[in-house]
Enzyme design. Structure first.
Site, PDB file in Angstrom:
ATOM      1  N   ASP A   9       0.878  -1.164   0.000  1.00 10.97           N
ATOM      2  CA  ASP A   9       0.000   0.000   0.000  1.00 10.97           C
ATOM      3  C   ASP A   9       0.923   1.224   0.000  1.00 10.97           C
ATOM      4  O   ASP A   9       1.448   1.611   1.044  1.00 10.97           O
ATOM      5  CB  ASP A   9      -0.895  -0.001   1.237  1.00 10.97           C
ATOM      6  CG  ASP A   9      -1.754   1.246   1.326  1.00 10.97           C
ATOM      7  OD1 ASP A   9      -2.259   1.702   0.285  1.00 10.97           O
ATOM      8  OD2 ASP A   9      -1.921   1.773   2.446  1.00 10.97           O
ATOM      9  N   GLU A  69      -1.164  -1.597  -4.884  1.00 15.99           N
ATOM     10  CA  GLU A  69      -2.386  -0.811  -5.061  1.00 15.99           C
ATOM     11  C   GLU A  69      -2.154   0.298  -6.080  1.00 15.99           C
ATOM     12  O   GLU A  69      -1.144   0.984  -6.064  1.00 15.99           O
ATOM     13  CB  GLU A  69      -2.832  -0.201  -3.727  1.00 15.99           C
ATOM     14  CG  GLU A  69      -4.156   0.509  -3.826  1.00 15.99           C
ATOM     15  CD  GLU A  69      -4.685   0.994  -2.491  1.00 15.99           C
ATOM     16  OE1 GLU A  69      -5.320   2.064  -2.477  1.00 15.99           O
ATOM     17  OE2 GLU A  69      -4.465   0.322  -1.471  1.00 15.99           O
ATOM     18  N   ASP A 141      -2.373   0.937   7.468  1.00 20.73           N
ATOM     19  CA  ASP A 141      -1.525   0.796   6.278  1.00 20.73           C
ATOM     20  C   ASP A 141      -1.116  -0.658   6.054  1.00 20.73           C
ATOM     21  O   ASP A 141      -1.112  -1.144   4.922  1.00 20.73           O
ATOM     22  CB  ASP A 141      -0.289   1.696   6.398  1.00 20.73           C
ATOM     23  CG  ASP A 141      -0.666   3.160   6.435  1.00 20.73           C
ATOM     24  OD1 ASP A 141      -1.210   3.646   5.428  1.00 20.73           O
ATOM     25  OD2 ASP A 141      -0.447   3.811   7.470  1.00 20.73           O
TER      26      ASP A 141
END
Length: 175
Positions: A9, A69, A141
């Site tokens: 991420d 992502e 996160d």
């Protein structure tokens, strides 16, 4: 056969990572955490921190595949550009290590893990905890990174199995 998957991420301040093992249809937690950059450092130093931190994660856990992502445009164009540079550093670390990289939107990840694309961060954390049988919720996160890895592991269900090139997402569906 076991496949080790690294989920990322990306973020300029905090880049989350999550490592899972997939054996058949079962998922197992390996590790998760965050690469944090110094807010007072310049952009080049922050990019280097992300690159070096992820290189260390890759060397330590030796994943077979990676999932990253995809970052979309935010309200603030400057923030979007900075986030894109952090994502580029993560992508460079993955490609530099010779890992095959799959990319997923936040909508795809949330849909694969929670069941709908507008899930709140807390819902993602809770489902990651349940899916991986963790004793507590991971940090936001790290949970997003683990969710990215889970989405890739569940590639046979939902959007993860579909090539998205040439498609658009509208109302939570590929069109």
């Amino acid at each position: 056969m076991m496949t080790r998957i690294l989920g990322i991420d990306p973020g300029l301040r905090v880049t989350g990572f999550g490592v899972i093992d997939k054996v058949g249809g079962k998922l197992g937690y390996v590790a998760s955490g965050c690469v944090r950059t110094d807010d007072k450092a310049g952009l080049p130093e922050r990019i280097k921190t992300i690159l070096d931190g992820l290189a260390e994660v890759i060397a330590t856990h030796r994943p077979d595949e990676a999932a990253l992502e995809i970052v979309f445009v935010n309200v603030n164009p400057q923030s979007t550009l900075l986030l894109g540079q952090a994502r580029g550093a993560a992508l460079a670390a993955l490609v530099g290590a010779g890992l095959p990289v799959a990319e997923y939107t936040a909508l795809q990840i949330k849909q694969a893990v929670v069941g709908h694309g507008k899930a709140a961060k807390e819902q993602v954390q809770h489902m990651v905890r349940r899916l991986l049988s963790l004793p507590g919720d991971p940090s936001p996160d790290a949970a997003d990174a683990l969710a990215c890895a889970i989405s890739h592991a569940h590639g046979g269900q939902g959007f993860g199995a579909m090539g998205t090139r040439g498609y658009r997402v509208r109302n939570g569906r590929l069109v």
